[in-house]
Write an enzyme that holds these catalytic residues in place. Structure first.
Site, short mmCIF file in Angstrom:
data_model
loop_
_atom_site.label_atom_id
_atom_site.label_comp_id
_atom_site.label_asym_id
_atom_site.label_seq_id
_atom_site.Cartn_x
_atom_site.Cartn_y
_atom_site.Cartn_z
N ASP A 10 0.94 -1.21 0.06
CA ASP A 10 0.04 0.01 -0.05
C ASP A 10 0.84 1.34 -0.09
OD1 ASP A 10 -2.48 1.54 0.43
OD2 ASP A 10 -1.46 1.88 2.55
N ASP A 12 -0.05 5.13 0.68
CA ASP A 12 -0.42 6.19 1.72
C ASP A 12 -0.66 5.72 3.08
OD1 ASP A 12 0.05 8.73 2.13
OD2 ASP A 12 -1.99 9.55 1.53
#
Length: 219
Positions: A10, A12
């Site tokens: 992932d 952010d």
């Protein structure tokens, strides 16, 4: 000890923390159009997709088309990323250890491609071999589609891949896809439950920690 076939990152909240950039960009845009708005109020937008945030800004009185709002915010945040990338603690070191071990990494993010590419460009060359972006999937997190596509990009089964996530929707997506999911809480707490892997931080983590998880599966 067995390495995972790939690590699906992932972006952010896990690799970087651009949320302050988004809050500042949204606040500045509203203020520039005469709308009284604070960065504290900007926390209301955290976790939204961009079109949802644009609709909320229109509700607050911003008289611009949603697409123009999204493009304006993206331009501002990409410019801030190009000036300074706010990497999460231990993330770059962990990424380097994984790449040095010959494990391919794919970014799986709900951010738009041009923002994700700006972050990837700030990482050491060759860190990521692929990218699944939020503007290129039919169903975003918590749907499993992003992580299924991340594994498929390398021709791998999700169960052979480790996924790194900080959010509830992201971790749900990774788990539903069948990856070896690791939650690293950032802005929100993640529920501890049997069989779930939670780390407090990426600091001090290395390939041996990943090998321990993959070895448990093969027992």
């Amino acid at each position: 000890m067995t390495n995972p076939a790939a690590v699906l990152w992932d972006m952010d909240g896990t690799l970087v923390d651009t949320e302050p950039y988004w809050i500042r960009a949204e606040t500045e845009l509203l203020n520039a159009h005469g709308i009284d708005w604070s960065e504290e109020q900007g926390l209301e937008f955290v976790g939204n997709d961009l079109l949802t945030s644009a609709a909320m800004m229109q509700d607050a009185g911003l008289d611009l088309p949603a697409r123009e709002i999204v493009d304006t915010l993206l331009d501002e945040v990409v410019a801030k990323i190009e000036a300074s990338v706010p990497f999460r603690p231990g993330a770059l070191e962990f990424l380097d250890a994984i790449v040095s071990a010959g494990i391919p990494c794919v970014m799986v993010t709900m951010s738009y491609r041009r923002l994700a590419e700006a972050v990837i460009s700030a990482c050491p060359e060759g860190s990521f071999v692929g990218l699944i972006a939020g503007d290129e999937v039919s169903a975003g997190k918590p749907d499993p589609e992003p992580y299924l596509k991340g594994a498929a990009l390398l021709g791998l089964e999700p169960g052979a891949c480790v996924a790194l996530e900080d959010s509830k929707p992201g971790l749900a997506s990774a788990e539903a896809a069948g990856t070896i999911a690791i939650g690293i809480p950032h802005l929100v707490e993640l529920e501890q439950r049997p069989g779930r892997n939670l780390w407090s931080s990426l600091q001090g983590r290395g390939v041996a920690d990943l090998q321990e998880l993959t070895s448990q599966l093969s027992v």
